[in-house]
Design a protein around this motif. Structure first.
Motif, PDB file in Angstrom:
ATOM      1  N   ALA A 131       0.833  -1.198   0.000  1.00  0.00           N
ATOM      2  CA  ALA A 131       0.000   0.000   0.000  1.00  0.00           C
ATOM      3  C   ALA A 131       0.867   1.246   0.000  1.00  0.00           C
ATOM      4  O   ALA A 131       1.928   1.283   0.615  1.00  0.00           O
ATOM      5  CB  ALA A 131      -0.893  -0.014   1.255  1.00  0.00           C
ATOM      6  N   ASP A 132       0.405   2.299  -0.702  1.00  0.00           N
ATOM      7  CA  ASP A 132       1.172   3.542  -0.714  1.00  0.00           C
ATOM      8  C   ASP A 132       0.948   4.294   0.590  1.00  0.00           C
ATOM      9  O   ASP A 132       0.133   3.903   1.429  1.00  0.00           O
ATOM     10  CB  ASP A 132       0.795   4.391  -1.928  1.00  0.00           C
ATOM     11  CG  ASP A 132      -0.683   4.761  -1.950  1.00  0.00           C
ATOM     12  OD1 ASP A 132      -1.291   4.888  -0.863  1.00  0.00           O
ATOM     13  OD2 ASP A 132      -1.236   4.926  -3.045  1.00  0.00           O
ATOM     14  N   ILE A 133       1.658   5.403   0.757  1.00  0.00           N
ATOM     15  CA  ILE A 133       1.636   6.122   2.032  1.00  0.00           C
ATOM     16  C   ILE A 133       0.250   6.655   2.360  1.00  0.00           C
ATOM     17  O   ILE A 133      -0.176   6.638   3.515  1.00  0.00           O
ATOM     18  CB  ILE A 133       2.671   7.274   2.033  1.00  0.00           C
ATOM     19  CG1 ILE A 133       2.742   7.935   3.409  1.00  0.00           C
ATOM     20  CG2 ILE A 133       2.354   8.281   0.941  1.00  0.00           C
ATOM     21  CD1 ILE A 133       3.218   7.022   4.502  1.00  0.00           C
ATOM     22  N   GLY A 134      -0.491   7.134   1.347  1.00  0.00           N
ATOM     23  CA  GLY A 134      -1.833   7.647   1.595  1.00  0.00           C
ATOM     24  C   GLY A 134      -2.747   6.587   2.141  1.00  0.00           C
ATOM     25  O   GLY A 134      -3.498   6.807   3.106  1.00  0.00           O
ATOM     26  N   LEU A 135      -2.709   5.408   1.538  1.00  0.00           N
ATOM     27  CA  LEU A 135      -3.545   4.317   2.000  1.00  0.00           C
ATOM     28  C   LEU A 135      -3.148   3.879   3.400  1.00  0.00           C
ATOM     29  O   LEU A 135      -3.993   3.604   4.244  1.00  0.00           O
ATOM     30  CB  LEU A 135      -3.451   3.135   1.029  1.00  0.00           C
ATOM     31  CG  LEU A 135      -4.190   1.855   1.446  1.00  0.00           C
ATOM     32  CD1 LEU A 135      -5.667   2.141   1.687  1.00  0.00           C
ATOM     33  CD2 LEU A 135      -4.025   0.783   0.386  1.00  0.00           C
ATOM     34  N   ARG A 136      -1.864   3.863   3.649  1.00  0.00           N
ATOM     35  CA  ARG A 136      -1.410   3.439   4.972  1.00  0.00           C
ATOM     36  C   ARG A 136      -1.875   4.397   6.060  1.00  0.00           C
ATOM     37  O   ARG A 136      -2.229   3.977   7.161  1.00  0.00           O
ATOM     38  CB  ARG A 136       0.117   3.308   4.983  1.00  0.00           C
ATOM     39  CG  ARG A 136       0.602   2.163   4.112  1.00  0.00           C
ATOM     40  CD  ARG A 136       2.070   1.869   4.295  1.00  0.00           C
ATOM     41  NE  ARG A 136       2.484   0.747   3.464  1.00  0.00           N
ATOM     42  CZ  ARG A 136       3.624   0.092   3.608  1.00  0.00           C
ATOM     43  NH1 ARG A 136       4.477   0.454   4.552  1.00  0.00           N
ATOM     44  NH2 ARG A 136       3.929  -0.917   2.819  1.00  0.00           N
ATOM     45  N   LEU A 137      -1.879   5.690   5.765  1.00  0.00           N
ATOM     46  CA  LEU A 137      -2.373   6.664   6.735  1.00  0.00           C
ATOM     47  C   LEU A 137      -3.864   6.467   7.004  1.00  0.00           C
ATOM     48  O   LEU A 137      -4.325   6.563   8.146  1.00  0.00           O
ATOM     49  CB  LEU A 137      -2.106   8.087   6.241  1.00  0.00           C
ATOM     50  CG  LEU A 137      -0.641   8.528   6.223  1.00  0.00           C
ATOM     51  CD1 LEU A 137      -0.509   9.920   5.602  1.00  0.00           C
ATOM     52  CD2 LEU A 137      -0.053   8.509   7.630  1.00  0.00           C
ATOM     53  N   VAL A 138      -4.609   6.187   5.931  1.00  0.00           N
ATOM     54  CA  VAL A 138      -6.043   5.922   6.087  1.00  0.00           C
ATOM     55  C   VAL A 138      -6.249   4.668   6.925  1.00  0.00           C
ATOM     56  O   VAL A 138      -7.142   4.604   7.783  1.00  0.00           O
ATOM     57  CB  VAL A 138      -6.721   5.773   4.706  1.00  0.00           C
ATOM     58  CG1 VAL A 138      -8.154   5.265   4.857  1.00  0.00           C
ATOM     59  CG2 VAL A 138      -6.717   7.103   3.973  1.00  0.00           C
ATOM     60  N   MET A 139      -5.428   3.656   6.685  1.00  0.00           N
ATOM     61  CA  MET A 139      -5.531   2.415   7.447  1.00  0.00           C
ATOM     62  C   MET A 139      -5.245   2.650   8.925  1.00  0.00           C
ATOM     63  O   MET A 139      -5.939   2.120   9.796  1.00  0.00           O
ATOM     64  CB  MET A 139      -4.571   1.380   6.865  1.00  0.00           C
ATOM     65  CG  MET A 139      -4.944   0.898   5.478  1.00  0.00           C
ATOM     66  SD  MET A 139      -3.664  -0.129   4.732  1.00  0.00           S
ATOM     67  CE  MET A 139      -3.795  -1.607   5.724  1.00  0.00           C
TER      68      MET A 139
END
Length: 235
Positions: A131-139
């Motif tokens: 997952a990219d950084i944006g998705l990881r932050l959302v997670m």
């Protein structure tokens, strides 16, 4: 009621209120998943953590708030325990960190004994796909903030206190912990981690009873989830 009436509101919610609040959250997640089925081009990982999980958490919390207003004292903290953190709650964060290592070790043994090679939960399977950084932050926001708050309000707030009206505190802790583990079986691959989740639920229940608050269970749950998630990021 007369002018001298001093009737005090009572709490009349029970186990069935927990059931419908939980079902409301499940229903919200089922509704939220419809666009994924209708549009295969959507990023399912981003949608899962940016839409589906928040929808489930929001509806669950709204349902519990409704129960508090209709069948309780009208305030979450009066009905289910203190939500605002205090200085004395912070040591609970260390407990959450220790728990994730202990329970991860126990779960790992279970995998070895069962000769399992696949990761048990969908959340970790998603992480493994880089997952990219944006998705990881959302997670992180979903797993370490939304899920702990909504689940602790539901299991250690509503359910635990409903069970305490019917049985001893020990059985109430066990019942809420067992329910917490069992509901995760909605993910068919999650069964190996259910014993660990039941153990976590028991610890969170004891914390809720001893502190008279939900702040400590929420903190431990958040650290547990966050640590597990970060470990999955690094494999």
């Amino acid at each position: 009621m007369g002018a001298g009436d001093t009737t005090v509101p009572i709490q009349t919610w029970g186990v069935w209120d927990f059931v419908w609040c939980w079902l409301a959250g499940v229903f919200a997640s089922l509704v939220a998943v419809v666009p994924i089925a209708a549009n295969p081009d959507l990023d399912t990982r981003l949608y899962l953590f940016a839409v589906l999980l928040p929808a489930q958490a929001a509806v669950t919390v709204a349902a519990v708030v409704r129960v508090s207003r209709v069948k309780g004292l009208g305030r979450l903290e009066l009905d289910f325990g203190r939500l605002r953190p205090r200085t004395g709650d912070w040591p609970a964060l260390a407990m959450g960190f220790a728990l994730v290592w202990a329970l991860s070790f126990a779960t790992g043994l279970l995998f070895v004994l069962a000769d399992l090679n696949e990761t048990p939960q969908a959340i970790v399977r998603e992480v493994e796909q880089r997952a990219d950084i944006g998705l990881r932050l959302v997670m992180v926001a979903g797993v370490a903030v939304l899920a702990p708050f909504s689940e602790e309000l539901l299991f250690r707030g509503l359910l635990l206190r409903a069970l305490m009206r019917r049985t001893s505190s020990g059985w109430a802790v066990f019942g809420s912990a067992a329910a917490f583990g069992v509901v995760h079986l909605l993910d068919p691959g999650a069964w190996p981690v259910v014993p660990g989740l039941v153990a976590l639920g028991a610890v969170l229940g004891v914390l809720a009873l001893r502190s008279g608050s939900l702040a400590q269970p929420i903190a431990v749950h958040a650290v547990y989830n966050l640590t597990a998630l970060l470990l999955s990021f690094i494999g």
